[in-house]
Design an enzyme around this catalytic site. Structure first.
Site, mmCIF file in Angstrom:
data_model
loop_
_atom_site.group_PDB
_atom_site.id
_atom_site.type_symbol
_atom_site.label_atom_id
_atom_site.label_comp_id
_atom_site.label_asym_id
_atom_site.label_seq_id
_atom_site.Cartn_x
_atom_site.Cartn_y
_atom_site.Cartn_z
ATOM 1 N N GLY A 51 5.314 2.146 2.900
ATOM 2 C CA GLY A 51 3.815 1.730 2.804
ATOM 3 C C GLY A 51 3.537 0.715 3.795
ATOM 4 O O GLY A 51 4.360 0.030 4.154
ATOM 5 N N GLY A 54 -1.772 -4.206 3.874
ATOM 6 C CA GLY A 54 -1.395 -5.616 4.042
ATOM 7 C C GLY A 54 -0.223 -5.722 5.119
ATOM 8 O O GLY A 54 0.713 -6.662 4.779
ATOM 9 N N ASP A 77 3.006 5.962 5.171
ATOM 10 C CA ASP A 77 1.713 5.818 4.361
ATOM 11 C C ASP A 77 0.823 4.973 4.905
ATOM 12 O O ASP A 77 0.886 3.696 5.046
ATOM 13 C CB ASP A 77 1.847 5.670 3.189
ATOM 14 C CG ASP A 77 0.769 6.029 2.206
ATOM 15 O OD1 ASP A 77 0.321 6.960 1.796
ATOM 16 O OD2 ASP A 77 0.179 4.748 1.926
ATOM 17 N N TYR A 82 -6.875 0.482 5.736
ATOM 18 C CA TYR A 82 -5.886 -0.701 6.029
ATOM 19 C C TYR A 82 -5.972 -1.061 7.507
ATOM 20 O O TYR A 82 -5.672 -2.279 7.894
ATOM 21 C CB TYR A 82 -4.352 -0.110 5.860
ATOM 22 C CG TYR A 82 -4.065 0.554 4.678
ATOM 23 C CD1 TYR A 82 -4.704 0.280 3.462
ATOM 24 C CD2 TYR A 82 -3.113 1.369 4.390
ATOM 25 C CE1 TYR A 82 -4.512 1.035 2.282
ATOM 26 C CE2 TYR A 82 -2.702 1.994 3.295
ATOM 27 C CZ TYR A 82 -3.322 1.686 1.962
ATOM 28 O OH TYR A 82 -2.978 2.294 0.987
ATOM 29 N N LYS A 111 -5.479 8.520 4.765
ATOM 30 C CA LYS A 111 -6.519 8.625 3.868
ATOM 31 C C LYS A 111 -7.910 8.246 4.354
ATOM 32 O O LYS A 111 -8.518 7.250 5.070
ATOM 33 C CB LYS A 111 -6.202 7.459 2.413
ATOM 34 C CG LYS A 111 -4.740 7.559 2.271
ATOM 35 C CD LYS A 111 -4.558 6.612 1.033
ATOM 36 C CE LYS A 111 -3.129 6.667 0.868
ATOM 37 N NZ LYS A 111 -2.715 5.038 1.596
ATOM 38 N N HIS A 144 -8.993 8.670 -0.670
ATOM 39 C CA HIS A 144 -8.219 7.558 -1.155
ATOM 40 C C HIS A 144 -8.772 7.417 -2.549
ATOM 41 O O HIS A 144 -7.919 6.754 -3.301
ATOM 42 C CB HIS A 144 -8.965 6.245 -0.029
ATOM 43 C CG HIS A 144 -7.952 5.246 -0.067
ATOM 44 N ND1 HIS A 144 -7.549 4.570 0.987
ATOM 45 C CD2 HIS A 144 -7.201 4.562 -1.147
ATOM 46 C CE1 HIS A 144 -6.833 3.593 0.740
ATOM 47 N NE2 HIS A 144 -6.507 3.665 -0.616
ATOM 48 N N SER A 279 7.255 -2.853 3.393
ATOM 49 C CA SER A 279 7.996 -4.115 3.800
ATOM 50 C C SER A 279 7.840 -4.184 5.222
ATOM 51 O O SER A 279 7.804 -3.281 6.025
ATOM 52 C CB SER A 279 9.712 -4.048 3.437
ATOM 53 O OG SER A 279 10.081 -5.275 3.633
ATOM 54 N N THR A 280 7.681 -5.308 5.842
ATOM 55 C CA THR A 280 7.810 -5.605 7.110
ATOM 56 C C THR A 280 8.985 -6.199 7.557
ATOM 57 O O THR A 280 9.249 -6.785 8.694
ATOM 58 C CB THR A 280 6.529 -6.467 7.536
ATOM 59 O OG1 THR A 280 6.305 -7.364 6.852
ATOM 60 C CG2 THR A 280 5.183 -5.528 7.668
ATOM 61 N N ASN A 281 9.641 -6.621 6.616
ATOM 62 C CA ASN A 281 11.102 -7.361 6.841
ATOM 63 C C ASN A 281 12.240 -6.299 6.994
ATOM 64 O O ASN A 281 12.602 -5.456 6.334
ATOM 65 C CB ASN A 281 11.570 -7.999 5.631
ATOM 66 C CG ASN A 281 12.760 -8.841 5.780
ATOM 67 O OD1 ASN A 281 14.017 -8.223 5.498
ATOM 68 N ND2 ASN A 281 12.729 -10.169 5.995
ATOM 69 N N ARG A 284 14.927 -5.729 4.130
ATOM 70 C CA ARG A 284 14.169 -5.229 3.047
ATOM 71 C C ARG A 284 14.005 -3.806 3.145
ATOM 72 O O ARG A 284 14.169 -3.085 2.309
ATOM 73 C CB ARG A 284 13.174 -6.072 2.501
ATOM 74 C CG ARG A 284 13.465 -7.391 2.019
ATOM 75 C CD ARG A 284 12.544 -7.999 1.026
ATOM 76 N NE ARG A 284 11.589 -8.600 1.894
ATOM 77 C CZ ARG A 284 11.628 -10.058 2.629
ATOM 78 N NH1 ARG A 284 12.633 -10.707 2.392
ATOM 79 N NH2 ARG A 284 10.720 -10.584 3.263
HETATM 80 N N1 LIG Z 1 -3.752 4.986 -2.682
HETATM 81 C C1 LIG Z 1 -3.825 3.597 -3.193
HETATM 82 O O1 LIG Z 1 -5.024 3.384 -3.653
HETATM 83 C C2 LIG Z 1 -2.776 2.460 -2.689
HETATM 84 C C3 LIG Z 1 -3.082 1.554 -3.503
HETATM 85 C C4 LIG Z 1 -2.075 0.410 -3.117
HETATM 86 C C5 LIG Z 1 -0.903 0.654 -2.073
HETATM 87 N N2 LIG Z 1 -0.882 2.034 -1.646
HETATM 88 C C6 LIG Z 1 0.194 2.247 -0.730
HETATM 89 O O2 LIG Z 1 1.630 1.931 -1.390
HETATM 90 C C7 LIG Z 1 2.368 0.936 -0.658
HETATM 91 C C8 LIG Z 1 3.090 0.288 -1.309
HETATM 92 O O3 LIG Z 1 2.484 -0.699 -2.326
HETATM 93 P P1 LIG Z 1 2.238 -2.294 -2.126
HETATM 94 O O4 LIG Z 1 2.049 -2.424 -0.541
HETATM 95 O O5 LIG Z 1 0.773 -2.188 -3.047
HETATM 96 O O6 LIG Z 1 3.316 -2.890 -2.852
HETATM 97 P P2 LIG Z 1 4.788 -2.845 -3.014
HETATM 98 O O7 LIG Z 1 5.438 -1.731 -2.185
HETATM 99 O O8 LIG Z 1 5.041 -2.683 -4.468
HETATM 100 O O9 LIG Z 1 5.445 -4.127 -2.841
HETATM 101 C C9 LIG Z 1 5.182 -4.750 -1.592
HETATM 102 C C10 LIG Z 1 5.839 -6.090 -1.632
HETATM 103 O O10 LIG Z 1 7.277 -6.304 -2.042
HETATM 104 C C11 LIG Z 1 7.882 -6.952 -1.108
HETATM 105 N N3 LIG Z 1 9.109 -6.150 -0.859
HETATM 106 C C12 LIG Z 1 9.437 -5.066 -0.097
HETATM 107 N N4 LIG Z 1 10.695 -4.681 -0.439
HETATM 108 C C13 LIG Z 1 11.109 -5.676 -1.225
HETATM 109 C C14 LIG Z 1 12.645 -6.010 -1.601
HETATM 110 N N5 LIG Z 1 13.496 -4.899 -1.292
HETATM 111 N N6 LIG Z 1 13.028 -7.027 -2.312
HETATM 112 C C15 LIG Z 1 12.151 -7.870 -2.451
HETATM 113 N N7 LIG Z 1 10.538 -7.905 -1.985
HETATM 114 C C16 LIG Z 1 10.270 -6.648 -1.320
HETATM 115 C C17 LIG Z 1 7.023 -6.895 0.233
HETATM 116 O O11 LIG Z 1 7.106 -8.066 1.197
HETATM 117 P P3 LIG Z 1 7.888 -7.838 2.857
HETATM 118 O O12 LIG Z 1 7.099 -7.103 3.425
HETATM 119 O O13 LIG Z 1 7.974 -9.280 3.112
HETATM 120 O O14 LIG Z 1 9.209 -7.573 2.194
HETATM 121 C C18 LIG Z 1 5.676 -6.963 -0.342
HETATM 122 O O15 LIG Z 1 5.347 -8.173 -0.425
HETATM 123 C C19 LIG Z 1 1.277 0.166 0.261
HETATM 124 O O16 LIG Z 1 1.521 -0.203 1.443
HETATM 125 C C20 LIG Z 1 0.099 1.463 0.449
HETATM 126 O O17 LIG Z 1 0.816 2.329 1.630
HETATM 127 C C21 LIG Z 1 -1.684 3.061 -1.849
#
Ligand SMILES: NC(=O)c1ccc[n+]([C@@H]2O[C@H](COP(=O)([O-])OP(=O)(O)OC[C@H]3O[C@@H](n4cnc5c(N)ncnc54)[C@H](OP(=O)(O)O)[C@@H]3O)[C@@H](O)[C@H]2O)c1
Length: 315
Positions: A51, A54, A77, A82, A111, A144, A279-281, A284
């Site tokens: 993902g 942000g 993705d 974004y 998207k 989207h 993740s950007t780390n 992780r």
């Molecule tokens: N279609 C849509 O409407 C929609 C909506 C929302 C999201 N999305 C897509 O889905 C992707 C993922 O969802 P999301 O960005 O909302 O949230 P997510 O992937 O559920 O969570 C991301 C958060 O978790 C942290 N993280 C990642 N790996 C980790 C680990 N192993 N341990 C602890 N923390 C961890 C990240 O920080 P760090 O980066 O610092 O590791 C970040 O703060 C998005 O980036 C986007 O591509 C689509």
């Protein structure tokens, strides 16, 4: 519970794991194979992606794509919304130039945003995304959201059936190998099915243990539509969500010697879903990829689902 177990059973039927995306170098240099799933149009999608919502400041994005592909990610993705496609494109260009992968090894999703829902806006919007990404085609283009808006964000009266016609045109032109939707419910998908030639290959929706989405997932699988699960870690930021010290989750993680985040990803994979953790780390990112050497039992999947309160983190 009955509904959930039948969803798992249905997944067993639906889930055509048809190959592997090659031997990728994962954490600690060990090989991580990312399986792929065959979509209803015959194309293959890696069952875990990166993902990028942000994704942070600009230099970080390009670097993150380099790290991700080096670690073994093949599925990325993004979205016009974004505002990171150009930097992601630079990262993709880097890894192609380095010879880490070929274009056909990558699976890139972007998207269409809500303010480009008119039929004649879809292809130009995709061409703009492609130009930013530096690509000739994307592997997957998604609407989207079913909601159309004007540029100022106010609602626009455009039926997504019209938008879907534009998506079909984009696919016909070879600009998108597969086309799909995001944030659609069953009724909306069925309207597309009833009025269009192409059935969406994918529905991308929010799924995690507090928003398990049993019905939509079951309905998608019955229609041979793959489900990409966004916000896989949304669990912990949901209102009233469990803490990372929750004993039920902790004991599953301890049993397998995995982190809670890895268990959250495996939970989605066991359900036949395609998580796209962001993740950007670098560490992780590797951790999130290291989820292909263990399985959860059906009971453990049910335990994870028992946190469901149908809570969307965006709702
Ligand atoms: N279609 C849509 O409407 C929609 C909506 C929302 C999201 N999305 C897509 O889905 C992707 C993922 O969802 P999301 O960005 O909302 O949230 P997510 O992937 O559920 O969570 C991301 C958060 O978790 C942290 N993280 C990642 N790996 C980790 C680990 N192993 N341990 C602890 N923390 C961890 C990240 O920080 P760090 O980066 O610092 O590791 C970040 O703060 C998005 O980036 C986007 O591509 C689509």
């Amino acid at each position: 519970m009955k509904l959930f177990l039948s969803t798992v059973a249905l997944f067993a039927l639906f889930n055509v794991i048809s190959g592997h995306a090659g031997h990728n170098h994962g954490p600690g240099g060990k090989h991580v194979n990312i399986p792929t799933k065959q979509l209803n149009d015959g194309n293959h999608i890696p069952i875990l992606g990166l993902g990028t919502f942000g994704f942070g400041d600009i230099p970080k994005i390009r670097q993150a794509i380099n790290w991700a592909v080096e670690a073994g990610y093949r599925h990325i993705d993004t979205a016009a919304l974004y505002d990171n496609e150009a930097e992601i494109g630079k990262g993709i260009s880097d890894v192609l130039k380095k010879g880490l992968v070929k274009r056909e090894d990558l699976f890139i999703t972007t998207k269409l945003w809500n303010d480009k829902h008119a039929k004649n806006q879809v292809v130009p919007a995709l061409k703009e995304s492609l130009s930013k990404l530096g690509l000739q085609y994307v592997d997957l283009y998604l609407i989207h959201s079913p909601e159309a808006s004007k540029e100022d964000g106010s609602p626009a009266d455009i039926d997504y059936l019209e938008t879907w016609q534009g998506m079909e045109e984009a696919q016909k032109l070879g600009l998108a190998k597969s086309i799909g939707v995001s944030n659609f419910d069953t009724e909306q998908i069925d309207r597309i099915k009833a009025h269009s030639k192409v059935v969406p290959a994918v529905n991308q929706i929010e799924v995690h243990p507090m928003n398990t989405q049993e019905k939509t997932i079951k309905d998608c699988f019955e229609r041979n539509i793959a489900v990409v699960a966004y916000s896989p870690f949304g669990f912990f930021v949901s209102r009233g969500g469990p803490s990372k010290d929750d004993p039920k989750i902790k004991s599953i993680a301890q049993k397998y010697g995995k982190s809670i985040n890895q268990v959250l990803l495996r939970y989605l994979i066991e359900r036949g879903l395609i998580p796209i953790p962001k993740s950007t780390n670098q560490n992780r990112m590797k951790e999130n990829l290291d989820v292909f050497d263990f399985h959860l039992t059906p009971e453990e999947v049910s335990t994870m689902s028992s946190f469901n309160t149908n809570t969307s983190i965006f709702g």
